[in-house]
Design a protein around this motif. Structure first.
Motif, PDB file in Angstrom:
ATOM      1  N   TRP A  21      80.334 -21.006 -47.178  1.00  0.00           N
ATOM      2  CA  TRP A  21      79.031 -21.490 -46.729  1.00  0.00           C
ATOM      3  C   TRP A  21      78.979 -21.602 -45.201  1.00  0.00           C
ATOM      4  CZ3 TRP A  21      75.034 -20.566 -49.209  1.00  0.00           C
ATOM      5  CH2 TRP A  21      74.950 -20.695 -50.588  1.00  0.00           C
ATOM      6  N   GLN A  22      80.095 -21.946 -44.594  1.00  0.00           N
ATOM      7  CA  GLN A  22      80.143 -21.970 -43.131  1.00  0.00           C
ATOM      8  C   GLN A  22      79.848 -20.588 -42.567  1.00  0.00           C
ATOM      9  OE1 GLN A  22      84.072 -23.496 -42.350  1.00  0.00           O
ATOM     10  NE2 GLN A  22      83.464 -25.648 -42.607  1.00  0.00           N
ATOM     11  N   LYS A  23      80.411 -19.559 -43.181  1.00  0.00           N
ATOM     12  CA  LYS A  23      80.181 -18.183 -42.735  1.00  0.00           C
ATOM     13  C   LYS A  23      78.725 -17.776 -42.944  1.00  0.00           C
ATOM     14  CE  LYS A  23      83.113 -15.486 -41.786  1.00  0.00           C
ATOM     15  NZ  LYS A  23      83.625 -15.030 -40.471  1.00  0.00           N
ATOM     16  N   VAL A  24      78.156 -18.166 -44.081  1.00  0.00           N
ATOM     17  CA  VAL A  24      76.757 -17.839 -44.370  1.00  0.00           C
ATOM     18  C   VAL A  24      75.824 -18.490 -43.348  1.00  0.00           C
ATOM     19  CG1 VAL A  24      74.880 -18.150 -46.029  1.00  0.00           C
ATOM     20  CG2 VAL A  24      77.141 -17.448 -46.829  1.00  0.00           C
ATOM     21  N   LEU A  25      76.069 -19.769 -43.058  1.00  0.00           N
ATOM     22  CA  LEU A  25      75.220 -20.484 -42.110  1.00  0.00           C
ATOM     23  C   LEU A  25      75.381 -19.934 -40.690  1.00  0.00           C
ATOM     24  CD1 LEU A  25      75.600 -24.158 -43.396  1.00  0.00           C
ATOM     25  CD2 LEU A  25      73.729 -22.548 -43.811  1.00  0.00           C
ATOM     26  N   GLU A  26      76.579 -19.487 -40.361  1.00  0.00           N
ATOM     27  CA  GLU A  26      76.786 -18.867 -39.056  1.00  0.00           C
ATOM     28  C   GLU A  26      76.012 -17.554 -38.966  1.00  0.00           C
ATOM     29  OE1 GLU A  26      78.053 -18.576 -35.214  1.00  0.00           O
ATOM     30  OE2 GLU A  26      78.361 -20.273 -36.582  1.00  0.00           O
ATOM     31  N   ASP A  27      76.048 -16.794 -40.048  1.00  0.00           N
ATOM     32  CA  ASP A  27      75.302 -15.539 -40.089  1.00  0.00           C
ATOM     33  C   ASP A  27      73.799 -15.796 -40.003  1.00  0.00           C
ATOM     34  OD1 ASP A  27      75.329 -12.588 -40.566  1.00  0.00           O
ATOM     35  OD2 ASP A  27      74.159 -13.173 -42.317  1.00  0.00           O
ATOM     36  N   ARG A  28      73.375 -16.879 -40.598  1.00  0.00           N
ATOM     37  CA  ARG A  28      71.951 -17.247 -40.581  1.00  0.00           C
ATOM     38  C   ARG A  28      71.446 -17.426 -39.148  1.00  0.00           C
ATOM     39  NH1 ARG A  28      66.748 -17.674 -41.793  1.00  0.00           N
ATOM     40  NH2 ARG A  28      65.926 -19.763 -41.893  1.00  0.00           N
ATOM     41  N   LYS A  29      72.273 -17.965 -38.272  1.00  0.00           N
ATOM     42  CA  LYS A  29      71.872 -18.175 -36.880  1.00  0.00           C
ATOM     43  C   LYS A  29      71.541 -16.860 -36.183  1.00  0.00           C
ATOM     44  CE  LYS A  29      74.811 -22.279 -36.285  1.00  0.00           C
ATOM     45  NZ  LYS A  29      75.994 -22.831 -35.562  1.00  0.00           N
ATOM     46  N   HIS A  30      72.253 -15.806 -36.569  1.00  0.00           N
ATOM     47  CA  HIS A  30      72.092 -14.513 -35.890  1.00  0.00           C
ATOM     48  C   HIS A  30      71.051 -13.620 -36.546  1.00  0.00           C
ATOM     49  CE1 HIS A  30      75.569 -15.547 -33.491  1.00  0.00           C
ATOM     50  NE2 HIS A  30      76.287 -15.725 -34.578  1.00  0.00           N
ATOM     51  N   THR A  31      70.974 -13.660 -37.873  1.00  0.00           N
ATOM     52  CA  THR A  31      70.092 -12.718 -38.573  1.00  0.00           C
ATOM     53  C   THR A  31      68.772 -13.325 -39.008  1.00  0.00           C
ATOM     54  OG1 THR A  31      71.021 -13.250 -40.745  1.00  0.00           O
ATOM     55  CG2 THR A  31      72.138 -11.525 -39.461  1.00  0.00           C
ATOM     56  N   ARG A  32      68.721 -14.655 -39.129  1.00  0.00           N
ATOM     57  CA  ARG A  32      67.519 -15.370 -39.586  1.00  0.00           C
ATOM     58  C   ARG A  32      67.022 -14.822 -40.924  1.00  0.00           C
ATOM     59  NH1 ARG A  32      68.084 -19.769 -37.534  1.00  0.00           N
ATOM     60  NH2 ARG A  32      65.960 -20.256 -38.228  1.00  0.00           N
ATOM     61  N   ALA A  43      79.728 -21.121 -61.264  1.00  0.00           N
ATOM     62  CA  ALA A  43      78.742 -22.047 -60.683  1.00  0.00           C
ATOM     63  C   ALA A  43      79.248 -22.834 -59.482  1.00  0.00           C
ATOM     64  CB  ALA A  43      78.190 -23.017 -61.740  1.00  0.00           C
ATOM     65  N   ASP A  44      80.443 -22.517 -58.962  1.00  0.00           N
ATOM     66  CA  ASP A  44      80.939 -23.252 -57.797  1.00  0.00           C
ATOM     67  C   ASP A  44      80.051 -23.038 -56.569  1.00  0.00           C
ATOM     68  OD1 ASP A  44      83.514 -24.455 -58.745  1.00  0.00           O
ATOM     69  OD2 ASP A  44      83.917 -22.372 -59.242  1.00  0.00           O
ATOM     70  N   ILE A  45      79.482 -21.850 -56.429  1.00  0.00           N
ATOM     71  CA  ILE A  45      78.621 -21.570 -55.278  1.00  0.00           C
ATOM     72  C   ILE A  45      77.215 -22.122 -55.521  1.00  0.00           C
ATOM     73  CG2 ILE A  45      77.631 -19.746 -53.840  1.00  0.00           C
ATOM     74  CD1 ILE A  45      80.086 -18.060 -54.517  1.00  0.00           C
ATOM     75  N   LEU A  46      76.692 -21.913 -56.716  1.00  0.00           N
ATOM     76  CA  LEU A  46      75.334 -22.374 -57.019  1.00  0.00           C
ATOM     77  C   LEU A  46      75.199 -23.887 -56.888  1.00  0.00           C
ATOM     78  CD1 LEU A  46      74.518 -20.114 -60.107  1.00  0.00           C
ATOM     79  CD2 LEU A  46      73.321 -20.097 -57.912  1.00  0.00           C
ATOM     80  N   GLN A  47      76.280 -24.615 -57.201  1.00  0.00           N
ATOM     81  CA  GLN A  47      76.198 -26.084 -57.163  1.00  0.00           C
ATOM     82  C   GLN A  47      76.487 -26.673 -55.786  1.00  0.00           C
ATOM     83  OE1 GLN A  47      76.823 -28.122 -61.289  1.00  0.00           O
ATOM     84  NE2 GLN A  47      78.782 -27.276 -60.637  1.00  0.00           N
ATOM     85  N   THR A  48      76.790 -25.826 -54.804  1.00  0.00           N
ATOM     86  CA  THR A  48      77.117 -26.344 -53.470  1.00  0.00           C
ATOM     87  C   THR A  48      76.197 -25.781 -52.393  1.00  0.00           C
ATOM     88  OG1 THR A  48      78.795 -24.595 -53.230  1.00  0.00           O
ATOM     89  CG2 THR A  48      79.550 -26.749 -54.037  1.00  0.00           C
TER      90      THR A  48
END
Length: 336
Positions: A21-32, A43-48
């Motif tokens: 999730w840290q990587k995803v949020l970092e990518d979000r800053k650049h790609t929007r 479900a480990d990802i879906l629940q977090t």
């Protein structure tokens, strides 16, 4: 998941998901990015999902394991809409046969069946498939499943309790997808037992593994001594015995069907991302796509001279199967 020697698998999952999730949020800053499609096992990802940080992102998910289905069905967490593959007929009826065969072949290749009295925990789709594959090898296993309550009409090979099954068997294959042995009265059991998991994750014997000494090889045999008359060897560290982390344990011509259904689920989730609402609901896997792909898969198997194990006449009953009540049917995403 990055495995760290000596640490529980659950800890490794949590740590790896946090890093993801840290990587995803970092990518979000650049790609929007505005749309996020999550394909999840367990479900480990879906629940977090970090909803606060993704408040303006449209999210939809795909879930393909029975354990993940149970977790999202009973989850206390906020969830996106999810296309559920695990409850489809293809997954429950057809793929179970692949898994059952793969589990038995793996155990046989390790010579673990030789001279053993075999038991099966759980007689759902995978347990039934394991039993059928064992019978092909001349092994008539005993089994326990709560759907066979004690009584005169209980099947001959069924046992009334888990501890009875454990006492009568040397090798036990767990197919339930839950921690089956939690709370079992081990003082009533004796002998040396070999445990094999056919679940989708390291969950089947989780409570028992906690009694083991420090584990240095997460995929090695875990030995547990509970008392002077009872020891367990848990193969493959409690992970599914047919998962070797090197290559697919199921032949390409079989697993291609699962991949096609996973792709169909992703197309459905992508369709949900374009919809006007994204409230949490569970959607069934496209039945028309299931039927079309089963037809083509059967044709392909027959052309190869292989037995698909099902006929086209069975397809309507297979695609009509639904293990979750209330799962919503979507318009088909299939196009010729």
């Amino acid at each position: 998941v990055h495995i760290e020697p000596g640490l529980p698998y659950e800890f490794a999952v949590q740590k790896s998901v946090t890093f993801l999730w840290q990587k995803v949020l970092e990518d979000r800053k650049h790609t929007r990015f505005k749309n996020l499609l999550i394909i999840d096992d367990g479900a480990d990802i879906l629940q977090t999902i970090p909803w606060d940080s993704l408040s303006d992102v449209r999210i939809a998910g795909v879930q393909q394991t029975a354990r993940g289905t149970t977790r999202i069905t009973n989850s206390p967490f906020k969830l996106p809409p999810v296309v559920n593959i695990a409850s489809s007929g293809v997954k429950k009826i057809v793929e179970s046969k692949f898994i059952g065969r793969s589990v038995v072949e793996t155990v046989a290749s390790q010579h673990a069946l030789e001279g053993k009295r075999v038991g099966i925990l759980g007689m759902g789709g995978i347990g039934t498939a394991v039993d059928a594959s064992l019978i092909e090898k001349g092994v008539h296993a005993l089994f326990y499943d709560p759907k066979f309550p004690p009584g005169s009409d209980m099947p001959k090979r069924a046992r009334a309790s888990i501890d009875t099954l454990l006492n009568e068997c040397d090798l036990i294959i767990g197919t339930t997808g839950v921690d089956t042995l939690m709370g079992i009265p081990f003082e009533r059991i004796s002998g040396h037992k070999v445990l094999v998991s056919a679940s989708s994750q390291n969950i089947e014997f989780g409570s028992l593994i906690k009694f083991a000494d420090q584990i240095t090889d997460p995929f090695g045999t875990v030995s547990v001594r509970l008392h002077e008359n009872l020891t367990f060897d848990i193969l493959n560290g409690g992970y599914p015995v047919n998962f070797n982390r090197i290559k697919d344990s199921t032949p390409d011509e079989d697993i291609v069907l699962t991949r096609a259904m996973l792709y169909t689920g992703a197309m459905q989730a992508a369709t949900l991302l374009k919809s006007n609402t994204l409230e949490h609901k569970i959607y069934a896997l496209d039945k028309i796509a299931q039927a079309k792909m089963l037809e083509r898969w059967i044709d392909d198997k027959l052309k190869r001279g292989q037995d698909p194990g099902i006929t086209k006449a069975e397809i309507p009953d297979i695609v009509a199967y639904k293990s979750i009540e209330g799962a919503i049917d979507m318009p088909t995403v299939w196009h010729e």
